[in-house]
Scaffold this active site. Sequence first.
Site, short mmCIF file in Angstrom:
data_model
loop_
_atom_site.label_atom_id
_atom_site.label_comp_id
_atom_site.label_asym_id
_atom_site.label_seq_id
_atom_site.Cartn_x
_atom_site.Cartn_y
_atom_site.Cartn_z
N CYS A 6 0.82 -1.21 0.00
CA CYS A 6 0.00 0.00 0.00
C CYS A 6 0.86 1.26 0.00
O CYS A 6 2.00 1.24 0.45
CB CYS A 6 -0.88 -0.03 1.25
SG CYS A 6 -2.36 0.94 1.08
N ASP A 130 -6.06 -3.20 11.08
CA ASP A 130 -4.88 -2.35 11.20
C ASP A 130 -4.71 -1.95 12.67
O ASP A 130 -5.63 -2.10 13.48
CB ASP A 130 -5.08 -1.10 10.33
CG ASP A 130 -3.77 -0.40 9.98
OD1 ASP A 130 -2.71 -0.83 10.43
OD2 ASP A 130 -3.84 0.59 9.22
O1 LIG Z 1 -0.64 4.96 4.44
C1 LIG Z 1 -1.19 6.05 4.66
O2 LIG Z 1 -0.57 7.13 4.61
C2 LIG Z 1 -2.66 6.09 5.01
C3 LIG Z 1 -3.24 7.31 5.28
C4 LIG Z 1 -4.57 7.38 5.59
C5 LIG Z 1 -5.35 6.24 5.65
C6 LIG Z 1 -4.77 5.00 5.38
C7 LIG Z 1 -3.42 4.91 5.06
N1 LIG Z 1 -2.84 3.66 4.82
C8 LIG Z 1 -3.61 2.46 4.82
C9 LIG Z 1 -2.94 1.16 4.62
O3 LIG Z 1 -3.58 0.26 4.08
C10 LIG Z 1 -1.59 0.82 5.21
O4 LIG Z 1 -1.02 -0.13 4.39
C11 LIG Z 1 -1.83 0.24 6.61
O5 LIG Z 1 -2.24 1.27 7.46
C12 LIG Z 1 -0.56 -0.41 7.20
O6 LIG Z 1 0.46 0.52 7.26
P1 LIG Z 1 1.88 0.13 7.93
O7 LIG Z 1 1.67 0.00 9.40
O8 LIG Z 1 2.78 1.28 7.60
O9 LIG Z 1 2.34 -1.13 7.27
#
Ligand SMILES: O=C(O)c1ccccc1NCC(=O)[C@H](O)[C@H](O)COP(=O)(O)O
Length: 214
Positions: A6, A130
Amino acid sequence: MRVKICGITQPQQSIAIASLGATALGFICVPNSPRYVTTYQIRAAVAELPANIDTIGVFANLSIAEISQIVADSGLTGVQLHGDESPDFCYQLRQALPNIEIIKALRIRSLEHLDTADDYTEYVDTLLLDAYHPQQLGGTGKTLDWTMLEQFNPNCPWLLAGGLTADNIVEALNQVNPSGVDLSSGVERTPGDKDLDKVALLFHSLKNIELLRS
Ligand SMILES: O=C(O)c1ccccc1NCC(=O)[C@H](O)[C@H](O)COP(=O)(O)O
Protein backbone atom coordinates in the site's frame (compact mmCIF):
# COMPACT_ATOMS: atom_id res chain seq x y z
CA MET A 1 -1.63 -15.77 -0.02
CA ARG A 2 -2.86 -12.33 -1.01
CA VAL A 3 -0.17 -9.65 -0.55
CA LYS A 4 -1.15 -5.99 -0.80
CA ILE A 5 1.54 -3.32 -0.86
CA CYS A 6 0.00 0.00 0.00
CA GLY A 7 0.95 3.64 -0.47
CA ILE A 8 2.37 3.41 -3.97
CA THR A 9 3.18 6.81 -5.46
CA GLN A 10 5.42 6.01 -8.41
CA PRO A 11 4.19 4.08 -11.52
CA GLN A 12 7.56 2.39 -12.11
CA GLN A 13 7.56 1.07 -8.53
CA SER A 14 4.09 -0.44 -9.02
CA ILE A 15 5.32 -2.52 -11.94
CA ALA A 16 8.43 -3.66 -10.05
CA ILE A 17 6.43 -4.54 -6.91
CA ALA A 18 3.88 -6.49 -8.94
CA SER A 19 6.73 -8.42 -10.62
CA LEU A 20 8.17 -9.28 -7.21
CA GLY A 21 4.87 -11.00 -6.26
CA ALA A 22 2.34 -8.48 -4.93
CA THR A 23 -1.23 -9.42 -5.82
CA ALA A 24 -2.70 -6.03 -4.91
CA LEU A 25 -1.43 -2.45 -4.80
CA GLY A 26 -2.92 0.33 -2.71
CA PHE A 27 -3.17 4.02 -3.67
CA ILE A 28 -3.84 6.55 -0.93
CA CYS A 29 -6.69 8.94 -1.75
CA VAL A 30 -6.56 10.65 1.65
CA PRO A 31 -5.35 14.23 1.02
CA ASN A 32 -3.38 14.79 4.23
CA SER A 33 -1.32 11.60 3.85
CA PRO A 34 2.32 11.91 2.72
CA ARG A 35 1.44 9.04 0.35
CA TYR A 36 -1.48 10.87 -1.29
CA VAL A 37 -1.82 10.41 -5.04
CA THR A 38 -4.16 12.15 -7.48
CA THR A 39 -6.64 10.38 -9.73
CA TYR A 40 -4.35 11.23 -12.65
CA GLN A 41 -1.37 9.52 -10.93
CA ILE A 42 -3.45 6.43 -10.10
CA ARG A 43 -4.69 6.15 -13.68
CA ALA A 44 -1.10 6.32 -14.98
CA ALA A 45 0.01 3.56 -12.58
CA VAL A 46 -3.03 1.32 -13.17
CA ALA A 47 -2.68 1.55 -16.97
CA GLU A 48 0.74 -0.10 -16.87
CA LEU A 49 -0.15 -2.99 -14.59
CA PRO A 50 -1.17 -6.53 -15.63
CA ALA A 51 -4.93 -7.14 -15.35
CA ASN A 52 -4.49 -9.73 -12.57
CA ILE A 53 -3.19 -7.15 -10.09
CA ASP A 54 -5.88 -5.69 -7.82
CA THR A 55 -5.68 -1.91 -7.63
CA ILE A 56 -7.19 -0.55 -4.44
CA GLY A 57 -7.95 3.09 -3.63
CA VAL A 58 -7.73 3.92 0.08
CA PHE A 59 -10.37 6.43 1.27
CA ALA A 60 -11.34 7.93 4.63
CA ASN A 61 -14.73 9.46 5.26
CA LEU A 62 -15.44 10.55 1.67
CA SER A 63 -18.98 10.51 0.25
CA ILE A 64 -20.22 7.73 -2.01
CA ALA A 65 -20.38 10.21 -4.91
CA GLU A 66 -16.74 11.27 -4.37
CA ILE A 67 -15.48 7.68 -4.12
CA SER A 68 -17.48 6.61 -7.19
CA GLN A 69 -16.07 9.49 -9.24
CA ILE A 70 -12.47 8.61 -8.34
CA VAL A 71 -13.07 4.92 -9.08
CA ALA A 72 -14.60 5.74 -12.47
CA ASP A 73 -11.81 8.16 -13.41
CA SER A 74 -8.89 6.00 -12.27
CA GLY A 75 -9.75 2.41 -13.20
CA LEU A 76 -9.39 1.06 -9.65
CA THR A 77 -10.65 -2.49 -9.02
CA GLY A 78 -11.36 -1.97 -5.33
CA VAL A 79 -11.83 0.54 -2.52
CA GLN A 80 -10.53 0.38 1.03
CA LEU A 81 -12.51 2.38 3.59
CA HIS A 82 -10.06 3.48 6.27
CA GLY A 83 -12.17 6.02 8.17
CA ASP A 84 -15.28 5.75 10.33
CA GLU A 85 -17.57 4.33 7.63
CA SER A 86 -20.57 2.44 9.07
CA PRO A 87 -21.93 -0.92 7.91
CA ASP A 88 -24.82 0.99 6.30
CA PHE A 89 -22.35 3.15 4.38
CA CYS A 90 -20.68 -0.04 3.09
CA TYR A 91 -24.11 -1.36 2.03
CA GLN A 92 -24.88 1.89 0.14
CA LEU A 93 -21.46 1.84 -1.51
CA ARG A 94 -22.03 -1.77 -2.59
CA GLN A 95 -25.25 -0.63 -4.38
CA ALA A 96 -23.34 2.19 -6.10
CA LEU A 97 -20.31 0.06 -7.06
CA PRO A 98 -21.55 -3.54 -7.45
CA ASN A 99 -18.46 -4.76 -9.33
CA ILE A 100 -15.80 -3.13 -7.19
CA GLU A 101 -14.16 -4.93 -4.24
CA ILE A 102 -15.01 -3.27 -0.94
CA ILE A 103 -12.44 -3.62 1.85
CA LYS A 104 -13.35 -2.20 5.25
CA ALA A 105 -10.37 -1.36 7.43
CA LEU A 106 -10.82 -1.52 11.19
CA ARG A 107 -8.22 0.11 13.42
CA ILE A 108 -8.39 -2.22 16.38
CA ARG A 109 -8.18 -0.73 19.87
CA SER A 110 -9.32 -3.68 21.99
CA LEU A 111 -10.79 -7.15 21.95
CA GLU A 112 -14.31 -5.63 22.32
CA HIS A 113 -13.66 -3.42 19.31
CA LEU A 114 -12.77 -6.52 17.30
CA ASP A 115 -16.36 -7.71 17.75
CA THR A 116 -17.57 -4.87 15.47
CA ALA A 117 -16.05 -6.80 12.55
CA ASP A 118 -19.15 -9.02 12.49
CA ASP A 119 -21.33 -5.99 11.69
CA TYR A 120 -19.53 -5.52 8.37
CA THR A 121 -19.05 -8.98 6.89
CA GLU A 122 -22.44 -9.00 5.12
CA TYR A 123 -21.70 -5.77 3.24
CA VAL A 124 -18.02 -5.98 2.31
CA ASP A 125 -15.83 -8.40 0.38
CA THR A 126 -12.84 -8.22 2.68
CA LEU A 127 -11.87 -6.88 6.10
CA LEU A 128 -8.49 -5.36 6.90
CA LEU A 129 -7.30 -5.17 10.49
CA ASP A 130 -4.88 -2.35 11.20
CA ALA A 131 -3.29 -0.95 14.36
CA TYR A 132 -4.92 1.98 16.15
CA HIS A 133 -3.01 5.26 16.36
CA PRO A 134 -4.60 8.30 18.03
CA GLN A 135 -3.38 10.82 15.42
CA GLN A 136 -2.90 8.87 12.19
CA LEU A 137 -5.33 6.77 10.20
CA GLY A 138 -2.84 4.45 8.56
CA GLY A 139 0.68 3.80 7.40
CA THR A 140 1.83 4.19 11.00
CA GLY A 141 4.21 1.23 11.30
CA LYS A 142 2.46 0.27 14.54
CA THR A 143 1.77 -3.44 15.06
CA LEU A 144 -1.44 -4.92 16.39
CA ASP A 145 -1.45 -7.18 19.41
CA TRP A 146 -1.49 -10.41 17.39
CA THR A 147 -2.57 -12.50 20.38
CA MET A 148 -5.96 -10.70 20.13
CA LEU A 149 -6.38 -12.14 16.63
CA GLU A 150 -5.51 -15.77 17.27
CA GLN A 151 -9.18 -16.81 17.27
CA PHE A 152 -10.32 -14.25 14.68
CA ASN A 153 -12.27 -16.06 11.98
CA PRO A 154 -14.81 -13.77 10.30
CA ASN A 155 -17.34 -14.75 7.62
CA CYS A 156 -15.28 -13.11 4.90
CA PRO A 157 -11.62 -12.98 3.87
CA TRP A 158 -9.40 -10.67 5.91
CA LEU A 159 -6.03 -8.99 5.60
CA LEU A 160 -3.59 -8.44 8.45
CA ALA A 161 -1.98 -4.97 8.41
CA GLY A 162 -0.06 -2.77 10.83
CA GLY A 163 3.71 -2.55 11.14
CA LEU A 164 4.50 -5.68 9.15
CA THR A 165 8.02 -6.09 7.78
CA ALA A 166 10.17 -8.82 6.23
CA ASP A 167 11.57 -9.35 9.74
CA ASN A 168 8.32 -9.87 11.66
CA ILE A 169 6.03 -11.42 9.03
CA VAL A 170 6.99 -14.99 9.96
CA GLU A 171 6.24 -14.41 13.64
CA ALA A 172 2.92 -12.74 12.74
CA LEU A 173 1.79 -15.55 10.44
CA ASN A 174 2.78 -18.16 13.02
CA GLN A 175 0.32 -16.53 15.38
CA VAL A 176 -2.62 -15.59 13.16
CA ASN A 177 -4.20 -16.97 10.03
CA PRO A 178 -5.32 -14.17 7.71
CA SER A 179 -6.28 -14.56 4.03
CA GLY A 180 -3.57 -12.07 3.18
CA VAL A 181 -1.28 -9.33 4.42
CA ASP A 182 -0.95 -5.60 3.81
CA LEU A 183 2.26 -3.60 4.21
CA SER A 184 3.28 -0.02 3.72
CA SER A 185 5.91 1.70 5.90
CA GLY A 186 7.73 -1.58 6.58
CA VAL A 187 8.81 -1.72 2.91
CA GLU A 188 9.64 1.97 2.47
CA ARG A 189 12.66 4.28 2.47
CA THR A 190 10.50 7.33 3.19
CA PRO A 191 6.69 7.69 3.08
CA GLY A 192 5.56 6.86 -0.47
CA ASP A 193 9.01 5.75 -1.66
CA LYS A 194 9.04 1.96 -1.57
CA ASP A 195 12.32 0.16 -1.01
CA LEU A 196 12.43 -2.64 -3.58
CA ASP A 197 15.11 -4.51 -1.62
CA LYS A 198 12.78 -4.62 1.41
CA VAL A 199 9.91 -5.76 -0.83
CA ALA A 200 12.13 -8.54 -2.25
CA LEU A 201 13.11 -9.61 1.30
CA LEU A 202 9.43 -9.73 2.24
CA PHE A 203 8.62 -12.13 -0.60
CA HIS A 204 11.66 -14.20 0.34
CA SER A 205 10.28 -14.52 3.91
CA LEU A 206 6.80 -15.37 2.59
CA LYS A 207 8.25 -18.06 0.30
CA ASN A 208 10.03 -19.65 3.29
CA ILE A 209 6.73 -19.77 5.19
CA GLU A 210 5.03 -21.47 2.23
CA LEU A 211 7.87 -24.00 1.95
CA LEU A 212 7.61 -24.78 5.68
CA ARG A 213 3.86 -25.30 5.39
CA SER A 214 3.90 -27.47 2.25
O1 LIG B 1 -0.64 4.96 4.44
C1 LIG B 1 -1.19 6.05 4.66
O2 LIG B 1 -0.57 7.13 4.61
C2 LIG B 1 -2.66 6.09 5.01
C3 LIG B 1 -3.24 7.31 5.28
C4 LIG B 1 -4.57 7.38 5.59
C5 LIG B 1 -5.35 6.24 5.65
C6 LIG B 1 -4.77 5.00 5.38
C7 LIG B 1 -3.42 4.91 5.06
N1 LIG B 1 -2.84 3.66 4.82
C8 LIG B 1 -3.61 2.46 4.82
C9 LIG B 1 -2.94 1.16 4.62
O3 LIG B 1 -3.58 0.26 4.08
C10 LIG B 1 -1.59 0.82 5.21
O4 LIG B 1 -1.02 -0.13 4.39
C11 LIG B 1 -1.83 0.24 6.61
O5 LIG B 1 -2.24 1.27 7.46
C12 LIG B 1 -0.56 -0.41 7.20
O6 LIG B 1 0.46 0.52 7.26
P1 LIG B 1 1.88 0.13 7.93
O7 LIG B 1 1.67 0.00 9.40
O8 LIG B 1 2.78 1.28 7.60
O9 LIG B 1 2.34 -1.13 7.27
